[in-house]
Design a protein around this motif. Structure first.
Motif, PDB file in Angstrom:
ATOM      1  N   GLU A 191       0.574  -1.594  -0.077  1.00 19.67           N
ATOM      2  CA  GLU A 191      -0.195   0.147  -0.455  1.00 19.67           C
ATOM      3  C   GLU A 191       1.020   1.585  -0.037  1.00 19.67           C
ATOM      4  OE1 GLU A 191      -2.820   0.458   2.992  1.00 19.67           O
ATOM      5  OE2 GLU A 191      -3.413  -1.791   2.553  1.00 19.67           O
ATOM      6  N   LEU A 192       0.614   2.172  -0.711  1.00 19.39           N
ATOM      7  CA  LEU A 192       1.045   3.531  -0.669  1.00 19.39           C
ATOM      8  C   LEU A 192       0.401   4.247  -0.925  1.00 19.39           C
ATOM      9  CD1 LEU A 192       4.034   3.661  -3.178  1.00 19.39           C
ATOM     10  CD2 LEU A 192       4.284   4.101  -1.157  1.00 19.39           C
ATOM     11  N   SER A 193       0.045   5.633  -0.462  1.00 17.06           N
ATOM     12  CA  SER A 193      -0.544   7.214  -0.210  1.00 17.06           C
ATOM     13  C   SER A 193       0.426   7.868  -1.142  1.00 17.06           C
ATOM     14  CB  SER A 193      -0.900   7.060   1.197  1.00 17.06           C
ATOM     15  OG  SER A 193      -1.641   6.646   2.389  1.00 17.06           O
ATOM     16  N   VAL A 194      -0.359   8.895  -2.007  1.00 14.98           N
ATOM     17  CA  VAL A 194       0.234   9.567  -2.540  1.00 14.98           C
ATOM     18  C   VAL A 194      -0.948  11.100  -2.763  1.00 14.98           C
ATOM     19  CG1 VAL A 194       1.197  10.781  -5.430  1.00 14.98           C
ATOM     20  CG2 VAL A 194       1.591   8.098  -4.040  1.00 14.98           C
ATOM     21  N   VAL A 195      -0.639  12.335  -2.863  1.00 14.68           N
ATOM     22  CA  VAL A 195      -1.232  13.142  -2.675  1.00 14.68           C
ATOM     23  C   VAL A 195      -2.228  13.326  -3.917  1.00 14.68           C
ATOM     24  CG1 VAL A 195      -0.181  14.549  -0.527  1.00 14.68           C
ATOM     25  CG2 VAL A 195       1.119  15.242  -3.573  1.00 14.68           C
ATOM     26  N   HIS A 196      -2.822  14.144  -4.160  1.00 15.19           N
ATOM     27  CA  HIS A 196      -3.637  14.098  -5.540  1.00 15.19           C
ATOM     28  C   HIS A 196      -4.273  15.606  -5.886  1.00 15.19           C
ATOM     29  CE1 HIS A 196      -7.958  14.715  -4.517  1.00 15.19           C
ATOM     30  NE2 HIS A 196      -7.495  13.844  -2.443  1.00 15.19           N
ATOM     31  N   THR A 250       0.854  -4.457  -8.212  1.00 11.24           N
ATOM     32  CA  THR A 250      -0.716  -4.685  -7.604  1.00 11.24           C
ATOM     33  C   THR A 250      -0.704  -4.109  -6.323  1.00 11.24           C
ATOM     34  OG1 THR A 250       0.742  -6.731  -6.505  1.00 11.24           O
ATOM     35  CG2 THR A 250      -0.322  -6.379  -8.428  1.00 11.24           C
ATOM     36  N   CYS A 251       0.485  -3.283  -6.074  1.00  8.45           N
ATOM     37  CA  CYS A 251       0.123  -2.243  -5.072  1.00  8.45           C
ATOM     38  C   CYS A 251      -0.870  -0.782  -4.748  1.00  8.45           C
ATOM     39  CB  CYS A 251       1.668  -1.308  -5.025  1.00  8.45           C
ATOM     40  SG  CYS A 251       1.672  -0.412  -3.776  1.00  8.45           S
ATOM     41  N   GLN A 252      -1.814  -0.962  -4.255  1.00 10.97           N
ATOM     42  CA  GLN A 252      -2.454  -0.381  -3.607  1.00 10.97           C
ATOM     43  C   GLN A 252      -2.203   0.699  -3.383  1.00 10.97           C
ATOM     44  OE1 GLN A 252      -6.084  -1.034  -3.950  1.00 10.97           O
ATOM     45  NE2 GLN A 252      -6.115   1.054  -3.404  1.00 10.97           N
ATOM     46  N   ILE A 253      -2.657   1.949  -4.319  1.00  8.33           N
ATOM     47  CA  ILE A 253      -2.421   3.960  -4.057  1.00  8.33           C
ATOM     48  C   ILE A 253      -3.737   4.516  -3.798  1.00  8.33           C
ATOM     49  CG2 ILE A 253      -0.965   5.464  -4.685  1.00  8.33           C
ATOM     50  CD1 ILE A 253       0.107   3.484  -6.913  1.00  8.33           C
ATOM     51  N   THR A 254      -3.205   5.286  -2.816  1.00  7.35           N
ATOM     52  CA  THR A 254      -4.597   5.796  -2.107  1.00  7.35           C
ATOM     53  C   THR A 254      -4.064   7.279  -2.032  1.00  7.35           C
ATOM     54  OG1 THR A 254      -4.575   4.122  -0.241  1.00  7.35           O
ATOM     55  CG2 THR A 254      -5.885   6.421   0.137  1.00  7.35           C
ATOM     56  N   PRO A 255      -5.195   7.949  -2.627  1.00 11.50           N
ATOM     57  CA  PRO A 255      -5.238   9.157  -3.064  1.00 11.50           C
ATOM     58  C   PRO A 255      -5.774   9.949  -1.282  1.00 11.50           C
ATOM     59  CG  PRO A 255      -7.319   8.591  -3.929  1.00 11.50           C
ATOM     60  CD  PRO A 255      -6.342   7.718  -3.287  1.00 11.50           C
ATOM     61  N   ILE A 256      -4.348  10.844  -1.019  1.00  8.10           N
ATOM     62  CA  ILE A 256      -4.598  11.394   0.136  1.00  8.10           C
ATOM     63  C   ILE A 256      -3.865  13.509  -0.268  1.00  8.10           C
ATOM     64  CG2 ILE A 256      -3.745   9.820   1.271  1.00  8.10           C
ATOM     65  CD1 ILE A 256      -1.158  10.843   1.281  1.00  8.10           C
ATOM     66  N   LEU A 257      -4.879  14.260   0.765  1.00  3.91           N
ATOM     67  CA  LEU A 257      -4.694  15.363   0.505  1.00  3.91           C
ATOM     68  C   LEU A 257      -3.408  16.148   0.865  1.00  3.91           C
ATOM     69  CD1 LEU A 257      -7.821  16.615   2.521  1.00  3.91           C
ATOM     70  CD2 LEU A 257      -7.428  16.671  -0.087  1.00  3.91           C
ATOM     71  N   THR A 258      -2.846  16.949  -0.033  1.00  8.44           N
ATOM     72  CA  THR A 258      -1.586  17.660   0.304  1.00  8.44           C
ATOM     73  C   THR A 258      -1.206  17.691   2.419  1.00  8.44           C
ATOM     74  OG1 THR A 258      -0.732  18.531  -1.715  1.00  8.44           O
ATOM     75  CG2 THR A 258       0.633  19.107   0.554  1.00  8.44           C
ATOM     76  N   SER A 259      -2.366  18.610   2.847  1.00  8.61           N
ATOM     77  CA  SER A 259      -2.241  18.439   4.294  1.00  8.61           C
ATOM     78  C   SER A 259      -1.958  17.085   5.079  1.00  8.61           C
ATOM     79  CB  SER A 259      -3.184  19.171   4.626  1.00  8.61           C
ATOM     80  OG  SER A 259      -5.009  18.568   4.462  1.00  8.61           O
ATOM     81  N   TYR A 261      -0.108  15.256   4.188  1.00  8.34           N
ATOM     82  CA  TYR A 261       0.945  14.009   3.995  1.00  8.34           C
ATOM     83  C   TYR A 261       2.257  15.956   4.805  1.00  8.34           C
ATOM     84  CZ  TYR A 261       5.647  12.409   1.955  1.00  8.34           C
ATOM     85  OH  TYR A 261       5.852  11.823   1.801  1.00  8.34           O
ATOM     86  N   PRO A 262       2.337  15.580   6.029  1.00  7.89           N
ATOM     87  CA  PRO A 262       2.623  17.880   5.564  1.00  7.89           C
ATOM     88  C   PRO A 262       4.436  17.117   5.834  1.00  7.89           C
ATOM     89  CG  PRO A 262       2.487  16.515   7.650  1.00  7.89           C
ATOM     90  CD  PRO A 262       1.642  15.836   7.006  1.00  7.89           C
ATOM     91  N   THR A 263       4.834  18.226   5.309  1.00  9.11           N
ATOM     92  CA  THR A 263       6.884  18.587   4.380  1.00  9.11           C
ATOM     93  C   THR A 263       7.241  19.998   4.646  1.00  9.11           C
ATOM     94  OG1 THR A 263       6.081  18.785   2.261  1.00  9.11           O
ATOM     95  CG2 THR A 263       6.328  16.572   2.441  1.00  9.11           C
ATOM     96  N   PRO A 264       9.054  19.388   5.324  1.00  2.00           N
ATOM     97  CA  PRO A 264       8.810  21.110   5.467  1.00  2.00           C
ATOM     98  C   PRO A 264       8.636  22.023   4.427  1.00  2.00           C
ATOM     99  CG  PRO A 264      11.113  19.255   5.812  1.00  2.00           C
ATOM    100  CD  PRO A 264       9.250  18.787   5.168  1.00  2.00           C
ATOM    101  N   ALA A 265       8.846  22.220   2.852  1.00  2.00           N
ATOM    102  CA  ALA A 265       8.834  23.054   2.192  1.00  2.00           C
ATOM    103  C   ALA A 265       7.133  22.790   1.629  1.00  2.00           C
ATOM    104  CB  ALA A 265       9.537  22.881   1.610  1.00  2.00           C
TER     105      ALA A 265
END
Length: 307
Positions: A191-196, A250-259, A261-265
């Motif tokens: 599983e992975l989460s990636v910003v959409h 076959t990895c499951q990818i879940t869309p998430i908001l930028t909020s 997945y906080p990053t320093p920049a």
């Protein structure tokens, strides 16, 4: 003494049969692609400098190093590109992206060399809802974007006859980038989460390198700021899904908001670049993002199988 030196440089250029081109950042993604395209190009005499040969953070020695090569054209592809790390290393990012670029621009002005420099979509704040033209308002959200923007300003001040190409979401078979990271993670995880909610278009570094070579070969120099990324529009989530499908994972990818997945920049939410100007001015080809991604992954698979 300086006048004599300038005269010597000018005279040496007039006796050359081929333009002498110096590329900074030769081991980076774009630099590596340019090296592959230009190394055996008979129309030019080329020199490729990496971070050891041209340590950009040591701004006081940049003129001397460039002077050893007496370039007719400098392609400035080197940069501090660790976007999140720049938030904790602002002085280093500033030295490399702004001050070193200023030194290179000043060298070009002093010695009559042309400059083609690479910049970024991160000079924008991401609040637009339409593809960004070259004269769209700039308002960087992070240290990386701010230092690149200041580099642009330095170029326009000291070497206004330069060409600046802003690009975005760069990837290649060389170096570290989103595509190569995704290929690895999609094969390692279930599983992975990636910003959409960040929208733009990726740039295959080989396509950008080809565009630059086309500009060099055209023999017509049209100064100004230009935008280049592959055609099309997508999110990082869309990008990840397509990479997964192309490699058969076959990895499951879940869309998430930028909020989520906080990053320093902070990243611009929308940075789709309008490529009309560079296509119109230089008649360069801009491939569709999916075609370029497919080509890159095929090359990556070929390299893996060869090894």
């Amino acid at each position: 003494m300086q006048d004599n030196q300038e005269t010597t440089h000018t005279e040496s250029r007039t006796t050359r049969h081929r333009p002498r081109i110096l590329i900074t950042g030769s081991n980076g993604q774009l630099g590596s692609e340019l090296k592959k395209l230009l190394r055996n190009e008979e129309a030019f005499e080329t020199f490729f400098l990496d971070r050891k040969q041209l340590p950009l953070e040591q701004t006081l020695i940049i003129h001397d190093i460039l002077g050893m090569y007496e370039p007719d054209i400098i392609i400035h592809a080197a940069a501090y590109t660790a976007v999140d790390k720049a938030e904790s290393e602002p002085e280093l990012a500033h030295a490399i992206n702004h001050l070193a670029t200023e030194e290179i621009a000043q060298y070009c002005r002093l010695h009559g060399a042309k400059l083609l420099a690479i910049s970024t979509d991160y000079v924008f704040d991401g609040h637009s809802s339409e593809p960004l033209t070259e004269d769209a308002a700039t308002a960087p959200l992070n240290v990386y974007g701010l230092t690149k923007w200041k580099g642009e300003q330095a170029i326009q001040k000291w070497a206004p006859e330069s060409i600046i190409i802003r690009t975005a979401w760069v990837y290649s078979t060389y170096g570290n980038n989103f595509v190569k990271t995704m290929i690895r993670l999609l094969q390692e995880r279930e599983e992975l989460s990636v910003v959409h909610d960040q929208i733009g278009s990726p740039t295959y570094a080989r396509d950008l390198a080809k565009a630059i070579v086309d500009i060099l070969k055209a023999g017509e120099w049209h100064p100004g700021i230009y935008h280049y990324s592959n055609e099309g529009q997508l999110s990082w989530y869309d990008f990840a899904i397509t990479i997964r499908d192309l490699i058969g994972a076959t990895c499951q990818i879940t869309p998430i908001l930028t909020s989520q997945y906080p990053t320093p920049a902070k990243r611009p939410a929308y940075s789709l670049l309008d490529k009309s100007k560079i296509k119109r001015t230089f008649n360069v080809q801009v491939p569709f993002w999916l075609d370029s991604l497919t080509e890159m992954i095929a090359l990556e698979n070929q390299e893996v199988s060869d090894n």
